[in-house]
Design an enzyme around this catalytic site. Sequence first.
Site, PDB file in Angstrom:
ATOM      1  N   SER A  23       0.832  -1.206   0.000  1.00 18.99           N
ATOM      2  CA  SER A  23       0.000   0.000   0.000  1.00 18.99           C
ATOM      3  C   SER A  23       0.867   1.257   0.000  1.00 18.99           C
ATOM      4  CB  SER A  23      -0.946   0.014   1.209  1.00 18.99           C
ATOM      5  OG  SER A  23      -0.224  -0.107   2.413  1.00 18.99           O
ATOM      6  N   ASN A 110      -2.589  -2.158  13.316  1.00 25.02           N
ATOM      7  CA  ASN A 110      -4.048  -1.982  13.234  1.00 25.02           C
ATOM      8  C   ASN A 110      -4.516  -0.710  13.934  1.00 25.02           C
ATOM      9  OD1 ASN A 110      -3.777  -4.390  11.976  1.00 25.02           O
ATOM     10  ND2 ASN A 110      -4.771  -5.620  13.562  1.00 25.02           N
ATOM     11  N   THR A 155     -38.437  27.805 -10.811  1.00 32.11           N
ATOM     12  CA  THR A 155     -38.657  26.437 -10.354  1.00 32.11           C
ATOM     13  C   THR A 155     -38.948  25.653 -11.617  1.00 32.11           C
ATOM     14  OG1 THR A 155     -41.027  26.756 -10.044  1.00 32.11           O
ATOM     15  CG2 THR A 155     -39.637  27.138  -8.115  1.00 32.11           C
ATOM     16  N   HIS A 156     -38.527  24.409 -11.663  1.00 34.62           N
ATOM     17  CA  HIS A 156     -38.646  23.586 -12.878  1.00 34.62           C
ATOM     18  C   HIS A 156     -37.977  24.273 -14.070  1.00 34.62           C
ATOM     19  CE1 HIS A 156     -41.916  21.498 -10.656  1.00 34.62           C
ATOM     20  NE2 HIS A 156     -42.237  22.728 -10.287  1.00 34.62           N
ATOM     21  N   SER A 277     -12.187  26.017 -28.289  1.00 35.72           N
ATOM     22  CA  SER A 277     -12.390  24.796 -29.056  1.00 35.72           C
ATOM     23  C   SER A 277     -11.275  24.681 -30.083  1.00 35.72           C
ATOM     24  CB  SER A 277     -13.745  24.858 -29.749  1.00 35.72           C
ATOM     25  OG  SER A 277     -13.745  24.032 -30.901  1.00 35.72           O
ATOM     26  N   LYS A 283     -15.625  29.741 -29.949  1.00 30.90           N
ATOM     27  CA  LYS A 283     -16.104  29.154 -28.701  1.00 30.90           C
ATOM     28  C   LYS A 283     -15.351  29.608 -27.458  1.00 30.90           C
ATOM     29  CE  LYS A 283     -18.194  25.333 -28.604  1.00 30.90           C
ATOM     30  NZ  LYS A 283     -19.302  24.891 -27.888  1.00 30.90           N
ATOM     31  N   GLU A 290     -17.596  22.616 -15.828  1.00 29.08           N
ATOM     32  CA  GLU A 290     -18.036  21.264 -16.213  1.00 29.08           C
ATOM     33  C   GLU A 290     -17.245  20.201 -15.460  1.00 29.08           C
ATOM     34  OE1 GLU A 290     -19.506  21.603 -20.797  1.00 29.08           O
ATOM     35  OE2 GLU A 290     -17.448  22.165 -20.401  1.00 29.08           O
ATOM     36  N   TYR A 317      -9.533  -6.436  12.572  1.00 31.22           N
ATOM     37  CA  TYR A 317      -8.898  -5.935  11.357  1.00 31.22           C
ATOM     38  C   TYR A 317      -8.914  -7.011  10.281  1.00 31.22           C
ATOM     39  CZ  TYR A 317      -5.594  -4.090   7.999  1.00 31.22           C
ATOM     40  OH  TYR A 317      -5.025  -3.638   6.835  1.00 31.22           O
ATOM     41  N   GLN A 322      -7.351  -2.004   3.980  1.00 33.18           N
ATOM     42  CA  GLN A 322      -6.281  -1.233   3.349  1.00 33.18           C
ATOM     43  C   GLN A 322      -6.806  -0.409   2.167  1.00 33.18           C
ATOM     44  OE1 GLN A 322      -2.236  -2.856   3.038  1.00 33.18           O
ATOM     45  NE2 GLN A 322      -2.559  -2.937   0.840  1.00 33.18           N
TER      46      GLN A 322
HETATM   47  N1  ARG Z   1      -1.200  -1.226   5.219  1.00 34.32           N
HETATM   48  C1  ARG Z   1      -2.186  -1.685   6.137  1.00 34.32           C
HETATM   49  C2  ARG Z   1      -3.501  -0.935   5.915  1.00 34.32           C
HETATM   50  O1  ARG Z   1      -3.458   0.038   5.278  1.00 34.32           O
HETATM   51  C3  ARG Z   1      -1.745  -1.439   7.537  1.00 34.32           C
HETATM   52  C4  ARG Z   1      -2.335  -2.373   8.535  1.00 34.32           C
HETATM   53  C5  ARG Z   1      -1.807  -3.731   8.307  1.00 34.32           C
HETATM   54  N2  ARG Z   1      -2.167  -4.610   9.366  1.00 34.32           N
HETATM   55  C6  ARG Z   1      -2.034  -5.930   9.276  1.00 34.32           C
HETATM   56  N3  ARG Z   1      -2.405  -6.635  10.296  1.00 34.32           N
HETATM   57  N4  ARG Z   1      -1.532  -6.482   8.225  1.00 34.32           N
HETATM   58  O2  ARG Z   1      -4.535  -1.333   6.373  1.00 34.32           O
END
Ligand code: ARG
Length: 457
Positions: A23, A110, A155-156, A277, A283, A290, A317, A322
Site C-alpha cells: 500500500s 491496526n 422552479t422547474h 475549441s 467558442k 463542467e 482488522y 487497506q
Molecule cells: N497497510 C495496512 C492498511 O493500510 C496497515 C495495517 C496492516 N495490518 C495488518 N495486520 N496487516 O490497512
Amino acid sequence: MTKAWGGRFNQATDPRVEAFTESISFDKRLYGVDIRGSMAHATMLAHAGLISADDRDHICAHLDQIGEEIAAGQFVFRTDLEDIHMHIENALITRIGDVGRKLHTGRSRNDQVATDLKLYTRDAIDELDKLLAAIQKAFVARCDQDADVVMPGYTHMQRAQPVLAAHYWLAYVEKFQRDRERLADCRKRVNVSPLGAAALAGTTLPIERDLTAKLLGFDSVAANSLDVSSDRDFLVEFVFCLSLVAAHLSTWAEEWIIWFTTEFSFLRLPDAYTTGSSIMPQKRNPDVLELIRGRTARVMAAVPQLLILIKSLPMAYNRDLQEDKLAMFTAYDALHASLELAPSIIAGAELQYEQIESRLEDGFLDATALMEYMIKKGVPMRTGHETVGRLVSHCEARGCRLSDLPLEELREVCDLIEDDVRQVLGTRNALLALQSFGGGGPTSVKLRVAEWKQRLA
Ligand code: ARG
C-alpha cells in the site's frame, strides 16, 4: 531482507504477492501523521517506564529526521516494505538499531493505521473548513458587487418569482454553511483516539492511552479495542460529507453553465477560467465548471465504495480495510482541487445586468404578487389563483404583460382591485412587495447580507 513479521516464515514472499499487497504507493502520504503518532507513542512509552527517556529522545529525533527526508523527496520507498508504517519503522531500526526495535511496543499496525487515518481526516476537515469559508466569503462579496440586481427565480427551470441576485449568492452560502457544520460534527467522531487498542484486544503492557490521546489532540479514547481495528465509520461519514459539498458545487457549476449560454446570457465567465475549441474559433467553453460538476462522480463514488468495503467484514482488522485509503484520498483530492478554484471563478464572473434587465418583465414574475394582493383585499387564495391564471392567459393571447392591463380590465375580473395594484405589478414592484423572513426581497436580503458579513468576518 527479512520482514518485520518474518519470524515464523520459512519461505520468502512471492514478489507478485508483495506487489499485490503493498500500500506504500498510496499510503506514503500518511508519513506526517504516522510520525506524529509514533512520537506520541514513544513519549507515552517513556512515561510508562516501558522505554527510557534517552530511547524516547533518540527515537523522536530520528523520526523527525526521517520525516524531513521524506518531505524533501530523499527517502527511498520499496514495495517489499509494504506500507508507510513499515518504511518508517524500518528506517528507524536501520539508523538506531535496538532502540528503534522498541518503538512498536504495545502497538499494532491496526491501531496505528486507524490513528493515522483519523489524524489525516481531522487535518483534512480543518483544511476543508477554510476552503469552504473562502467560498462563502466570495459569494458574500458578490452581494455588494451585485447589490440591487433583480433576477428571475426559477422552479422547474421556468420563470417563477423575482429575487435579488444576492439571494442566489446567499443560498449557496447557506448550503456551504451546512457542509461546514456537518464536517464539524463528523470531526467529533473522528477525534476519538484508536491508539493503544493494539491488534484487537489491547495489551498486557501498562500503556497509557489517555496520554497518547492528549498528546495527539484527541478528545477521548475509543473504549473497545475490537471496535477500533474494524471501525471505518468515520471515513464513510467523512466521504458522505464530501459528497454533499460536491453536490452543492455541482449545482452551482450547473447553474452557471446554464447562465453562461448564449440563450441565457446572464453571466460572463473570466477568460482565465474558460477554454476554447480546437475547431470552432468563436467558442468559449465553461470547462472548469463542467469538470467541477464532473469530478463530483469521483467524490460520490467513495461513499458506496467504502460501504461495500466494510459490509460484512468480521471483527476485527481485515486486510480489505487497506483499500479504504484509495477511496478517501481520491474523493478528497478531487474535491479539494474544485474548492481551491471556486473562489476565483465566483469573484471573477460578471453578471450581465443589461441582458438580465432586458427580459425581466418576461414570464409573469409578478403573477404571484398580484394574487397575494388580491388575498390581502379579501379574495380567497384559490379564487385569486384562478383569476390571475385567467389574466395571464389573456395577456399571453394579447402579447402583453399584467402591468399593461388597464384598471377597468382588472376590475372586470375582480372588483376588489384598486389603483394601488400598481404597487405590485411589474417585476421590480413584485420583488419589493416580498416581505417574509428569508425571502428574496430587499428587506430580508439586506439583513441576511449584513448577518453573513459578521458571521464570516
Ligand atoms: N497497510 C495496512 C492498511 O493500510 C496497515 C495495517 C496492516 N495490518 C495488518 N495486520 N496487516 O490497512
